[in-house]
Design a protein around this motif. Structure first.
Motif, mmCIF file in Angstrom:
data_model
loop_
_atom_site.group_PDB
_atom_site.id
_atom_site.type_symbol
_atom_site.label_atom_id
_atom_site.label_comp_id
_atom_site.label_asym_id
_atom_site.label_seq_id
_atom_site.Cartn_x
_atom_site.Cartn_y
_atom_site.Cartn_z
ATOM 1 N N ILE A 22 0.836 -1.198 0.000
ATOM 2 C CA ILE A 22 0.000 0.000 0.000
ATOM 3 C C ILE A 22 0.877 1.257 0.000
ATOM 4 C CG2 ILE A 22 -1.758 1.252 1.330
ATOM 5 C CD1 ILE A 22 -2.745 -1.445 0.161
ATOM 6 N N SER A 23 0.502 2.237 -0.824
ATOM 7 C CA SER A 23 1.270 3.484 -0.910
ATOM 8 C C SER A 23 0.974 4.392 0.284
ATOM 9 C CB SER A 23 0.911 4.231 -2.194
ATOM 10 O OG SER A 23 -0.394 4.778 -2.086
ATOM 11 N N ARG A 24 1.886 5.296 0.569
ATOM 12 C CA ARG A 24 1.714 6.262 1.663
ATOM 13 C C ARG A 24 0.423 7.055 1.459
ATOM 14 N NH1 ARG A 24 3.297 6.683 6.227
ATOM 15 N NH2 ARG A 24 5.337 5.931 5.704
ATOM 16 N N HIS A 25 0.130 7.448 0.221
ATOM 17 C CA HIS A 25 -1.089 8.214 -0.066
ATOM 18 C C HIS A 25 -2.338 7.421 0.335
ATOM 19 C CE1 HIS A 25 -4.148 10.609 -1.995
ATOM 20 N NE2 HIS A 25 -4.544 9.538 -2.640
ATOM 21 N N GLU A 26 -2.369 6.125 0.001
ATOM 22 C CA GLU A 26 -3.535 5.304 0.346
ATOM 23 C C GLU A 26 -3.712 5.204 1.863
ATOM 24 O OE1 GLU A 26 -4.241 1.698 -2.520
ATOM 25 O OE2 GLU A 26 -2.079 2.130 -2.425
ATOM 26 N N LEU A 27 -2.606 5.206 2.593
ATOM 27 C CA LEU A 27 -2.677 5.081 4.049
ATOM 28 C C LEU A 27 -3.213 6.338 4.718
ATOM 29 C CD1 LEU A 27 0.652 3.198 4.811
ATOM 30 C CD2 LEU A 27 -1.677 2.273 4.818
ATOM 31 N N THR A 28 -3.052 7.485 4.074
ATOM 32 C CA THR A 28 -3.489 8.741 4.698
ATOM 33 C C THR A 28 -4.761 9.293 4.059
ATOM 34 O OG1 THR A 28 -2.041 9.996 3.221
ATOM 35 C CG2 THR A 28 -1.137 9.365 5.370
ATOM 36 N N ALA A 29 -5.363 8.533 3.154
ATOM 37 C CA ALA A 29 -6.494 9.047 2.372
ATOM 38 C C ALA A 29 -7.816 9.077 3.131
ATOM 39 C CB ALA A 29 -6.653 8.226 1.095
ATOM 40 N N VAL A 30 -7.844 8.623 4.374
ATOM 41 C CA VAL A 30 -9.103 8.587 5.110
ATOM 42 C C VAL A 30 -8.929 9.284 6.463
ATOM 43 C CG1 VAL A 30 -8.626 6.293 6.090
ATOM 44 C CG2 VAL A 30 -10.970 7.067 5.930
ATOM 45 N N ALA A 31 -9.934 10.074 6.841
ATOM 46 C CA ALA A 31 -9.893 10.764 8.130
ATOM 47 C C ALA A 31 -10.061 9.752 9.263
ATOM 48 C CB ALA A 31 -11.003 11.807 8.198
ATOM 49 N N HIS B 34 -7.695 -0.899 6.178
ATOM 50 C CA HIS B 34 -8.679 -0.146 5.399
ATOM 51 C C HIS B 34 -8.249 -0.043 3.937
ATOM 52 C CE1 HIS B 34 -10.433 3.613 3.774
ATOM 53 N NE2 HIS B 34 -11.525 3.158 4.366
ATOM 54 N N ALA B 35 -6.984 0.293 3.710
ATOM 55 C CA ALA B 35 -6.489 0.448 2.341
ATOM 56 C C ALA B 35 -6.533 -0.881 1.577
ATOM 57 C CB ALA B 35 -5.068 1.024 2.354
ATOM 58 N N VAL B 36 -6.190 -1.982 2.245
ATOM 59 C CA VAL B 36 -6.238 -3.296 1.591
ATOM 60 C C VAL B 36 -7.677 -3.633 1.206
ATOM 61 C CG1 VAL B 36 -5.878 -5.785 1.910
ATOM 62 C CG2 VAL B 36 -4.123 -4.171 2.649
ATOM 63 N N VAL B 37 -8.621 -3.369 2.103
ATOM 64 C CA VAL B 37 -10.033 -3.618 1.796
ATOM 65 C C VAL B 37 -10.478 -2.741 0.633
ATOM 66 C CG1 VAL B 37 -12.408 -3.323 2.636
ATOM 67 C CG2 VAL B 37 -10.712 -4.467 4.073
ATOM 68 N N GLN B 38 -10.181 -1.438 0.689
ATOM 69 C CA GLN B 38 -10.624 -0.526 -0.368
ATOM 70 C C GLN B 38 -10.049 -0.909 -1.723
ATOM 71 O OE1 GLN B 38 -13.174 1.494 0.233
ATOM 72 N NE2 GLN B 38 -12.963 0.587 2.255
ATOM 73 N N ARG B 39 -8.806 -1.381 -1.735
ATOM 74 C CA ARG B 39 -8.172 -1.724 -2.999
ATOM 75 C C ARG B 39 -8.692 -3.048 -3.564
ATOM 76 N NH1 ARG B 39 -1.958 -1.992 -4.503
ATOM 77 N NH2 ARG B 39 -2.015 0.232 -4.135
ATOM 78 N N ASN B 40 -9.005 -4.011 -2.706
ATOM 79 C CA ASN B 40 -9.293 -5.364 -3.165
ATOM 80 C C ASN B 40 -10.753 -5.797 -3.062
ATOM 81 O OD1 ASN B 40 -6.452 -6.671 -3.605
ATOM 82 N ND2 ASN B 40 -6.288 -5.514 -1.698
#
Length: 165
Positions: free
Chosen positions: A15-24, A126-132
């Motif tokens: 997961i990219s840094r951007h994906e990790l910070t994309a949610v409040a 969260h990022a893994v779920v959103q991506r997959n």
């Protein structure tokens, strides 16, 4: 030789840094509670390993995520660490432990000092779920899976009363 039946489905976990910070933070907690049908009040409450393993169960359905090995009523840091070690072992078995920012000791510590470690791992989940598999948030029966695991525990351990002493 093909893949074993036990091999996890192909899930992107880098997961990219951007994906990790994309949610409040507030939205992250809402997502977790909605997905698992729980009522965590703050990020640091998510330090017992239960939510973490359930998210893995949602991402990798049918991969024998061992929810039945969890202590669903952890009272001590040792209880939380045992649960989180089950999470780490599951990540190893799924072959994604290198990508997952799971710091067992820091998360199990609890309180404000565990915020960063709890937050990092939840954001990765969260990022893994959103991506997959973003639909998992609407489809996963978190309450039912917890109940099923607890029923399995009570059937398989007649000596559970002795362990509580």
């Amino acid at each position: 030789a093909g893949m074993d039946d036990d091999d996890p489905p192909n899930v992107v976990t880098s997961i990219s840094r951007h994906e990790l910070t994309a949610v409040a933070q507030r939205d992250l907690l809402h997502w977790l509670n909605q997905t698992l049908q729980t009522d965590y009040g703050q990020i640091t409450d998510v330090n017992d390993g239960i939510a973490h393993l359930q998210i893995l169960d949602a991402i990798w359905p049918g991969s024998s995520v061992p929810l039945h090995r969890l202590n669903f009523h952890p009272r001590t840091r040792d209880d939380r660490e045992r649960n989180l070690r089950v999470v780490r072992q599951t990540l190893q078995r799924l072959r994604v432990v290198e990508d997952a920012p799971l710091d067992v000791e820091a998360i199990a510590k609890g309180g404000a000092s565990s915020f960063s470690a709890c937050n990092d791992f939840l954001r990765w989940c969260h990022a893994v779920v959103q991506r997959n598999c973003p639909a998992v948030s609407r489809k996963y029966d978190g309450h039912g899976r917890r109940r099923e695991a607890q029923t399995r525990q009570s059937r398989s351990s007649p000596s559970s009363a002795n362990r509580r002493k």
